[in-house]
Design a protein around this motif. Structure first.
Motif, PDB file in Angstrom:
ATOM      1  N   ALA A   1      39.148 -41.704  41.573  1.00 43.62           N
ATOM      2  CA  ALA A   1      38.609 -40.403  41.972  1.00 43.62           C
ATOM      3  C   ALA A   1      39.765 -39.456  42.270  1.00 43.62           C
ATOM      4  N   ILE A   2      39.511 -38.174  42.065  1.00 45.55           N
ATOM      5  CA  ILE A   2      40.514 -37.151  42.336  1.00 45.55           C
ATOM      6  C   ILE A   2      39.814 -35.853  42.717  1.00 45.55           C
ATOM      7  N   ALA A   3      40.392 -35.131  43.655  1.00 47.80           N
ATOM      8  CA  ALA A   3      39.884 -33.798  44.015  1.00 47.80           C
ATOM      9  C   ALA A   3      40.634 -32.766  43.189  1.00 47.80           C
ATOM     10  N   LEU A   4      39.894 -31.918  42.499  1.00 53.21           N
ATOM     11  CA  LEU A   4      40.486 -30.886  41.659  1.00 53.21           C
ATOM     12  C   LEU A   4      39.923 -29.528  42.047  1.00 53.21           C
ATOM     13  N   ASP A   5      40.810 -28.528  42.129  1.00 51.73           N
ATOM     14  CA  ASP A   5      40.302 -27.187  42.385  1.00 51.73           C
ATOM     15  C   ASP A   5      39.966 -26.513  41.055  1.00 51.73           C
ATOM     16  N   GLU A   6      39.446 -25.312  41.153  1.00 58.77           N
ATOM     17  CA  GLU A   6      38.955 -24.615  39.957  1.00 58.77           C
ATOM     18  C   GLU A   6      40.059 -24.373  38.936  1.00 58.77           C
ATOM     19  N   ILE A   7      41.263 -24.044  39.411  1.00 61.44           N
ATOM     20  CA  ILE A   7      42.385 -23.783  38.500  1.00 61.44           C
ATOM     21  C   ILE A   7      42.803 -25.073  37.797  1.00 61.44           C
ATOM     22  N   GLU A   8      42.882 -26.168  38.546  1.00 65.88           N
ATOM     23  CA  GLU A   8      43.245 -27.451  37.945  1.00 65.88           C
ATOM     24  C   GLU A   8      42.223 -27.882  36.896  1.00 65.88           C
ATOM     25  N   ILE A   9      40.957 -27.697  37.217  1.00 63.58           N
ATOM     26  CA  ILE A   9      39.899 -28.027  36.260  1.00 63.58           C
ATOM     27  C   ILE A   9      40.064 -27.200  34.994  1.00 63.58           C
ATOM     28  N   SER A  10      40.317 -25.908  35.170  1.00 61.06           N
ATOM     29  CA  SER A  10      40.463 -25.005  34.028  1.00 61.06           C
ATOM     30  C   SER A  10      41.662 -25.385  33.166  1.00 61.06           C
ATOM     31  N   ILE A  11      42.790 -25.710  33.797  1.00 55.22           N
ATOM     32  CA  ILE A  11      43.998 -26.077  33.049  1.00 55.22           C
ATOM     33  C   ILE A  11      43.771 -27.373  32.276  1.00 55.22           C
ATOM     34  N   LEU A  12      43.233 -28.385  32.957  1.00 54.10           N
ATOM     35  CA  LEU A  12      42.994 -29.670  32.294  1.00 54.10           C
ATOM     36  C   LEU A  12      42.031 -29.520  31.116  1.00 54.10           C
ATOM     37  N   ARG A  13      40.965 -28.749  31.339  1.00 57.87           N
ATOM     38  CA  ARG A  13      39.981 -28.566  30.266  1.00 57.87           C
ATOM     39  C   ARG A  13      40.599 -27.823  29.087  1.00 57.87           C
ATOM     40  N   SER A  14      41.367 -26.779  29.376  1.00 53.79           N
ATOM     41  CA  SER A  14      42.005 -26.002  28.318  1.00 53.79           C
ATOM     42  C   SER A  14      42.976 -26.866  27.511  1.00 53.79           C
ATOM     43  N   LEU A  15      43.773 -27.679  28.199  1.00 57.04           N
ATOM     44  CA  LEU A  15      44.716 -28.543  27.503  1.00 57.04           C
ATOM     45  C   LEU A  15      43.990 -29.572  26.631  1.00 57.04           C
ATOM     46  N   ALA A  16      42.896 -30.134  27.155  1.00 57.94           N
ATOM     47  CA  ALA A  16      42.128 -31.126  26.388  1.00 57.94           C
ATOM     48  C   ALA A  16      41.496 -30.488  25.156  1.00 57.94           C
ATOM     49  N   VAL A  17      40.988 -29.264  25.291  1.00 59.74           N
ATOM     50  CA  VAL A  17      40.403 -28.558  24.141  1.00 59.74           C
ATOM     51  C   VAL A  17      41.481 -28.265  23.093  1.00 59.74           C
ATOM     52  N   GLN A  18      42.667 -27.855  23.546  1.00 59.57           N
ATOM     53  CA  GLN A  18      43.761 -27.604  22.610  1.00 59.57           C
ATOM     54  C   GLN A  18      44.173 -28.894  21.890  1.00 59.57           C
ATOM     55  N   LEU A  19      44.135 -30.009  22.613  1.00 60.11           N
ATOM     56  CA  LEU A  19      44.440 -31.296  21.992  1.00 60.11           C
ATOM     57  C   LEU A  19      43.404 -31.632  20.915  1.00 60.11           C
ATOM     58  N   LEU A  20      42.135 -31.372  21.208  1.00 56.52           N
ATOM     59  CA  LEU A  20      41.082 -31.597  20.214  1.00 56.52           C
ATOM     60  C   LEU A  20      41.318 -30.749  18.966  1.00 56.52           C
ATOM     61  N   GLU A  21      41.704 -29.506  19.171  1.00 55.62           N
ATOM     62  CA  GLU A  21      41.972 -28.624  18.032  1.00 55.62           C
ATOM     63  C   GLU A  21      43.161 -29.126  17.224  1.00 55.62           C
ATOM     64  N   LEU A  22      44.174 -29.640  17.912  1.00 53.01           N
ATOM     65  CA  LEU A  22      45.361 -30.160  17.229  1.00 53.01           C
ATOM     66  C   LEU A  22      45.011 -31.396  16.401  1.00 53.01           C
ATOM     67  N   ILE A  23      44.258 -32.313  16.980  1.00 53.53           N
ATOM     68  CA  ILE A  23      43.889 -33.553  16.288  1.00 53.53           C
ATOM     69  C   ILE A  23      42.989 -33.251  15.099  1.00 53.53           C
ATOM     70  N   GLY A  24      42.134 -32.262  15.251  1.00 54.60           N
ATOM     71  CA  GLY A  24      41.272 -31.848  14.154  1.00 54.60           C
ATOM     72  C   GLY A  24      39.933 -32.552  14.164  1.00 54.60           C
ATOM     73  N   PRO A  25      39.028 -32.098  13.296  1.00 51.75           N
ATOM     74  CA  PRO A  25      37.695 -32.701  13.244  1.00 51.75           C
ATOM     75  C   PRO A  25      37.757 -34.112  12.690  1.00 51.75           C
ATOM     76  N   GLY A  26      36.757 -34.865  13.020  1.00 49.20           N
ATOM     77  CA  GLY A  26      36.689 -36.237  12.528  1.00 49.20           C
ATOM     78  C   GLY A  26      36.261 -36.286  11.072  1.00 49.20           C
ATOM     79  N   ALA A  27      36.213 -37.494  10.553  1.00 51.20           N
ATOM     80  CA  ALA A  27      35.733 -37.683   9.182  1.00 51.20           C
ATOM     81  C   ALA A  27      34.266 -37.285   9.111  1.00 51.20           C
ATOM     82  N   PRO A  28      33.802 -36.775   7.982  1.00 53.31           N
ATOM     83  CA  PRO A  28      32.389 -36.399   7.875  1.00 53.31           C
ATOM     84  C   PRO A  28      31.494 -37.618   8.068  1.00 53.31           C
ATOM     85  N   GLU A  29      30.330 -37.368   8.643  1.00 51.29           N
ATOM     86  CA  GLU A  29      29.358 -38.444   8.867  1.00 51.29           C
ATOM     87  C   GLU A  29      28.915 -39.003   7.524  1.00 51.29           C
TER      88      GLU A  29
END
Length: 200
Positions: free
Chosen positions: A14-42
């Motif tokens: 468990a971890i306590a996160l404030d709004e800014i930390e949540i926003s930074i972590l989410r933004s970085l994770a979304v950027q990582l998803l964009e970098l990795i790219g979409p998966g193979a087609p179903e």
């Protein structure tokens, strides 16, 4: 609990996160998803399920330095002492063959890890004191650990950070250095990763 992972009663972390930390972590994770790219087609409903097991991925290493760090060659660089007597062409061929049959799965796992981070952060609502407690159980701590590692590798590649740089350079950057915010994110993610490992 504040800014670091702690062991959760009953297992997990468990971890306590404030709004800014949540926003930074989410933004970085979304950027990582964009970098990795979409998966193979179903696959189509009538597709052979065994065919997916033998689907071929890319055989060439990525040209983007961050992707190259996330998806390195399996056999290292030629002349790197992996296997004496093996020439560069043979080593390159082996690495290409290995990559062809493993990179798609590795990308899928990294994508799932980053998605798990985004989804768990989306479910958080900071309380009146501005913090929300994120509780990770089941497979989520390992998913988070994988994503934190991938985020650090990506930032390190973007900043051209090597292991030797960490102590010598990172802590001495002047405040007006444009790399400073990303370096601070890199160090913060390292602290999160370390405390999450300790809880496991």
């Amino acid at each position: 609990m504040g800014g670091t992972f702690e062991t959760r009663r009953g297992g997990g972390a468990a971890i306590a996160l404030d709004e800014i930390e949540i926003s930074i972590l989410r933004s970085l994770a979304v950027q990582l998803l964009e970098l990795i790219g979409p998966g193979a087609p179903e696959p189509a409903e009538d597709a052979d399920p065994l065919a997916a097991l033998f689907a071929e991925g890319p055989s060439e290493p990525p040209t983007d330095p961050a992707l190259a760090r996330l998806f390195p060659d399996a056999y290292g660089a030629p002349g790197g002492g992996v296997e004496p007597g093996v020439d560069a062409a043979e080593l390159t061929a082996r690495a290409a063959e290995f990559r062809r049959f493993t990179e798609n799965d590795l990308r899928a796992r990294k994508r799932e890890d980053a998605l798990a981070v985004v989804r768990s952060l989306d479910g958080l609502t900071p309380a009146g004191d501005g913090a929300a407690v994120l509780e990770l159980e089941g497979e989520l701590p390992l998913r988070w650990l994988g994503a934190l590692n991938d985020l650090r590798l990506t930032i390190a590649a973007r900043l051209d950070i090597t292991e030797d740089d960490e102590g010598a350079v990172l802590f001495r950057l002047p405040d007006d250095d444009p790399r400073k915010p990303m370096v601070m994110a890199y160090l913060w993610l390292g602290g999160l990763q370390e405390t999450l490992i300790e809880t496991l």
